[in-house]
Design a protein around this motif. Structure first.
Motif, mmCIF file in Angstrom:
data_model
loop_
_atom_site.group_PDB
_atom_site.id
_atom_site.type_symbol
_atom_site.label_atom_id
_atom_site.label_comp_id
_atom_site.label_asym_id
_atom_site.label_seq_id
_atom_site.Cartn_x
_atom_site.Cartn_y
_atom_site.Cartn_z
ATOM 1 N N ASP A 131 0.832 -1.200 0.000
ATOM 2 C CA ASP A 131 0.000 0.000 0.000
ATOM 3 C C ASP A 131 0.871 1.255 0.000
ATOM 4 O O ASP A 131 2.030 1.238 0.422
ATOM 5 C CB ASP A 131 -0.907 0.023 1.233
ATOM 6 N N LEU A 171 -5.346 6.835 -8.647
ATOM 7 C CA LEU A 171 -4.883 7.002 -7.275
ATOM 8 C C LEU A 171 -5.584 8.219 -6.694
ATOM 9 O O LEU A 171 -5.692 9.256 -7.362
ATOM 10 C CB LEU A 171 -3.367 7.243 -7.203
ATOM 11 N N TRP A 212 -2.624 7.054 0.615
ATOM 12 C CA TRP A 212 -3.205 7.009 -0.725
ATOM 13 C C TRP A 212 -3.893 5.670 -0.929
ATOM 14 O O TRP A 212 -3.521 4.655 -0.324
ATOM 15 C CB TRP A 212 -2.139 7.211 -1.809
ATOM 16 N N GLU A 213 -4.879 5.683 -1.802
ATOM 17 C CA GLU A 213 -5.544 4.467 -2.241
ATOM 18 C C GLU A 213 -5.543 4.412 -3.763
ATOM 19 O O GLU A 213 -5.569 5.442 -4.430
ATOM 20 C CB GLU A 213 -6.978 4.419 -1.700
ATOM 21 N N TYR A 214 -5.475 3.201 -4.284
ATOM 22 C CA TYR A 214 -5.401 3.036 -5.737
ATOM 23 C C TYR A 214 -6.322 1.904 -6.174
ATOM 24 O O TYR A 214 -6.763 1.077 -5.357
ATOM 25 C CB TYR A 214 -3.958 2.749 -6.172
ATOM 26 N N GLY A 215 -6.615 1.871 -7.468
ATOM 27 C CA GLY A 215 -7.492 0.846 -7.990
ATOM 28 C C GLY A 215 -7.426 0.772 -9.495
ATOM 29 O O GLY A 215 -6.597 1.418 -10.136
ATOM 30 N N LYS A 237 -6.237 9.878 0.496
ATOM 31 C CA LYS A 237 -7.248 9.572 1.513
ATOM 32 C C LYS A 237 -7.628 10.797 2.336
ATOM 33 O O LYS A 237 -8.761 10.887 2.820
ATOM 34 C CB LYS A 237 -6.722 8.478 2.445
ATOM 35 N N GLU A 251 -13.727 6.740 -8.094
ATOM 36 C CA GLU A 251 -12.899 5.575 -8.410
ATOM 37 C C GLU A 251 -13.185 5.108 -9.834
ATOM 38 O O GLU A 251 -14.081 4.322 -10.089
ATOM 39 C CB GLU A 251 -13.168 4.457 -7.400
#
Length: 479
Positions: A50, A80, A54-57, A83, A120
């Motif tokens: 991770d 990305l 930050w978050e990614y998908g 958060k 997203e």
């Protein structure tokens, strides 16, 4: 004519005044690094894979030193999002990125976001279809056929309008500029500044590693559509064509007036400095190594980081191998020509001793072999185009496609060695003979050899140009 010239000068002066004003505004503020809204390699991901804060998908792939937001696979997208919500109204973002692909034309592009809400995935370069906030787009493909790509666009949306891909957002953007950002020798950098009601976009095209080589893409007044608080994001997408979209760093600074925070006294600053020196001294004793100035560490780290991403792409390596092998073939053919000229000159001296120009049977066979080898070189050069066309459907020039060139190189080298052996035998025959040399006759063989050398060079260049044109003609957009 004079009116037009006068208007041009007025426009240039106005632009210059805006640039100077923007620089003065940036110098009149204090920058504060926001680590919860930034990321940078190395050690970009933790042990769980991770990215901190930050978050990614989608198809995004984070690694140790960069994030591949979208790989070079058809019809893919990645994203990305930060958060943490950013709560400062004035800020500066610096992004270091690469967009690379095998084709001359790429798709679709990459986007920077500062929006009221996160999204997203979506149809707008992997981002939301409608958004309230700011979008800065790096558009690679020319959908409307106006030859205005690749370009960088700034779109401020009120959350009710969809981005029109079919016309590349014409009429929806607040500013745009034509900038080449694909397949650059160094990472491309974007600097986006929001200060005092103005948005500035600066671009470093990656032609050097100097930090000062930024060009102004444009300046525009911000609208109420850009919120004072929002989320930062990065997205990318591919279509019928594809590129690798990589982000090496995303650095955020909040901007504050210079007189803000002056309550810190000199005593507190001295106390912090003493505590830092004490900690540095203890750390040096534990390591058992002499201390260095902090600036040395920073410079060494920056130099290693700048050169870390100077890798060689697959198409660059294959092209370099073709050119190097072509040089070796030309050199071998030139040596073959020189040896053949020596053989001819030696035959002119040795032929009287052999009885009116007759040669021994073994030597005649060797000369016939050399002649056949030269024909083989020409034949393989003609087959080179077929080999490249055969490997076209396999994804470009591969090691298998380079094999005929390597074989051609070995054939030329073997022919050169055979010429040396025949030359040695003829030299021995000349030493035994005591007959006077015959009159020198003009020969056309040297011109033939020169023609072969020129043909080799021209054929290779024509085949390579044909291959590149074939690649360009195959580049079509299936959006």
């Amino acid at each position: 004519m004079m009116i037009t010239t006068k208007r041009t000068w007025i426009l240039l002066v106005a632009i210059l005044c805006q640039v100077v004003t923007g620089l003065q505004d940036l110098n009149a503020v204090k920058q504060k690094f926001q680590y919860k809204h930034s990321f940078k390699g190395p050690s970009l991901v933790n042990s769980l894979g991770d990215i901190h804060f930050w978050e990614y998908g989608g198809n995004a792939i984070p690694s140790w030193d960069q994030v591949r937001v979208c790989p070079s696979i058809h019809s893919r997208q990645g994203w990305l999002w930060n958060k943490e919500k950013f709560s400062h109204s004035e800020w500066m973002v610096e992004i270091k990125l690469r967009v690379t692909g095998r084709m001359k034309t790429g798709a679709d592009g990459m986007a920077f976001w500062f929006t009221e809400e996160k999204a997203e995935g979506g149809p707008t370069f992997g981002g939301p279809e409608r958004w309230r906030g700011l979008g800065v787009f790096l558009d690679s493909f020319d959908n409307d056929g106006q030859q205005d790509n690749p370009q960088i666009q700034v779109v401020m949306n009120d959350g009710a309008t969809s981005y029109n891909h079919y016309v590349d957002g014409v009429g929806q953007d607040q500013l745009s500029c034509l900038k080449e950002f694909r397949n650059r020798p160094h990472p491309v950098r974007l600097r986006i500044i929001r200060v005092k009601g103005t948005l500035e976009v600066w671009v470093h095209e990656g032609l050097s590693q100097r930090d000062t080589d930024y060009d102004l893409c444009g300046m525009v007044s911000t609208t109420p559509n850009i919120p004072d608080e929002g989320y930062f994001g990065i997205s990318a997408a591919t279509g019928g064509l594809s590129d690798d979209h990589d982000v090496m760093s995303f650095i955020v600074h909040s901007l504050h007036p210079l007189d803000e925070g002056k309550e810190a006294t000199e005593e507190s600053a001295k106390e912090y400095q003493d505590r830092f020196d004490q900690y540095a001294e203890e750390l040096t004793k534990k390591r058992g190594t002499p201390s260095k100035q902090p600036s040395d560490h920073v410079n060494v780290y920056q130099d290693s980081f700048e050169h870390e991403f100077s890798y060689e792409a697959d198409w660059e390596r294959n092209l370099r191998q073709i050119l190097e092998t072509q040089y070796d073939v030309n050199r071998a053919v030139k040596i073959l020509q020189d040896k053949t000229d020596q053989i001819i000159n030696t035959l002119l001296v040795a032929s009287p001793s052999a009885g009116g120009g007759a040669l021994p049977a073994g030597m005649r066979e060797e000369l016939t072999s050399i002649k056949n080898t030269q024909s083989l070189v020409q034949h393989q050069l003609g087959d080179l185009r077929e080999y490249l066309e055969k490997n076209q459907a396999k994804g470009g020039i591969t090691s298998e496609a380079l094999q005929p060139i390597y074989e051609l190189k070995h054939v030329a080298e073997r022919s050169s060695k055979s010429s040396e052996e025949v030359l040695a035998k003829l030299s021995t025959l000349t030493q035994v003979s005591s007959c006077p040399p015959p009159p020198v006759c003009q020969s056309c063989v040297t011109i033939v050899q020169l023609t072969i050398l020129a043909s080799v060079q021209v054929v290779i260049l024509l085949v390579y140009n044909w291959y590149r044109q074939r690649q360009e003609s195959a580049a079509k957009k299936f959006f």
